[in-house]
Motif scaffolding. Sequence first.
Motif, short mmCIF file in Angstrom:
data_model
loop_
_atom_site.label_atom_id
_atom_site.label_comp_id
_atom_site.label_asym_id
_atom_site.label_seq_id
_atom_site.Cartn_x
_atom_site.Cartn_y
_atom_site.Cartn_z
N SER A 159 -3.54 -3.76 2.02
CA SER A 159 -3.02 -3.54 3.02
C SER A 159 -1.66 -3.81 3.38
CB SER A 159 -3.87 -3.71 4.09
OG SER A 159 -4.03 -5.61 3.92
N THR A 160 -0.96 -4.42 2.22
CA THR A 160 -0.03 -4.61 2.64
C THR A 160 1.33 -2.87 2.22
OG1 THR A 160 0.65 -5.44 0.25
CG2 THR A 160 0.21 -7.20 2.12
N ASP A 161 2.35 -3.69 2.40
CA ASP A 161 3.28 -1.81 1.93
C ASP A 161 3.42 -2.09 0.18
OD1 ASP A 161 2.99 -0.87 4.28
OD2 ASP A 161 5.14 -1.50 4.68
N LEU A 162 2.48 -3.61 -0.56
CA LEU A 162 2.96 -3.55 -1.98
C LEU A 162 3.47 -2.24 -2.70
CD1 LEU A 162 3.81 -5.60 -3.66
CD2 LEU A 162 1.58 -5.75 -4.37
N GLY A 163 2.35 -1.20 -2.67
CA GLY A 163 2.13 0.06 -3.43
C GLY A 163 3.20 0.61 -2.84
N LYS A 164 4.14 1.30 -1.55
CA LYS A 164 4.85 1.55 -1.41
C LYS A 164 6.30 0.61 -2.04
CE LYS A 164 7.53 1.50 2.02
NZ LYS A 164 8.20 2.00 3.55
N GLU A 165 6.06 -0.23 -2.04
CA GLU A 165 7.61 -1.19 -2.88
C GLU A 165 7.51 -0.91 -4.14
OE1 GLU A 165 6.89 -5.23 -0.97
OE2 GLU A 165 7.17 -4.69 1.40
N VAL A 166 6.55 -0.58 -5.35
CA VAL A 166 7.01 -0.79 -6.36
C VAL A 166 7.39 0.72 -6.48
CG1 VAL A 166 5.63 -2.26 -7.43
CG2 VAL A 166 4.56 -0.16 -7.41
#
Length: 162
Positions: free
Chosen positions: A99-106
């Motif tokens: 649920s964090t923005d990690l997908g976008k951040e990568v």
Amino acid sequence: MVHNSQRLSLRSDGQLARGTFRKPTENHAADGWDLIALCPQLDHNSLYCELPLVTDFSGSCVLVEHGGAVIGWLSAYRRPSDRSTLFIWQIAVYPEVHSTDLGKEVIVSALNRPPCEGVTHIEATETLGNWAPDCSSQLCSGPGRRQSGKFSGSTTWPISRD
């Protein structure tokens, strides 16, 4: 790799403390493959599919570590026939931090690296079971946006480097 017996600690605001984003090496192919196995919406390809990505295209792939554990994985490459397009093969995020923005951040991490200089579009395949809304709503724009949950196939989104 985070094992099922381990738990990641999130801050009180529900966000993950910043992980370390880096270029993977051939030694990380198994780490990415193991993380993909924890994401049932992703195809669990052969480990050998990860090897050329982390050797030949490592500059556009991203490994995220937190506390010594691999919690994020982006396998991507610049299309040989269109160097302005980054093709995203898979994005895997450890389920506890999904649920964090990690997908976008990568994705942003890959785009900010020298091997992705000149990339103006992202291409990805998506199915109803693995579509990532944070990509479409915050990073990708234009006609490639998902339409009422019915899109399935391959599409290309223009990107903004603002």
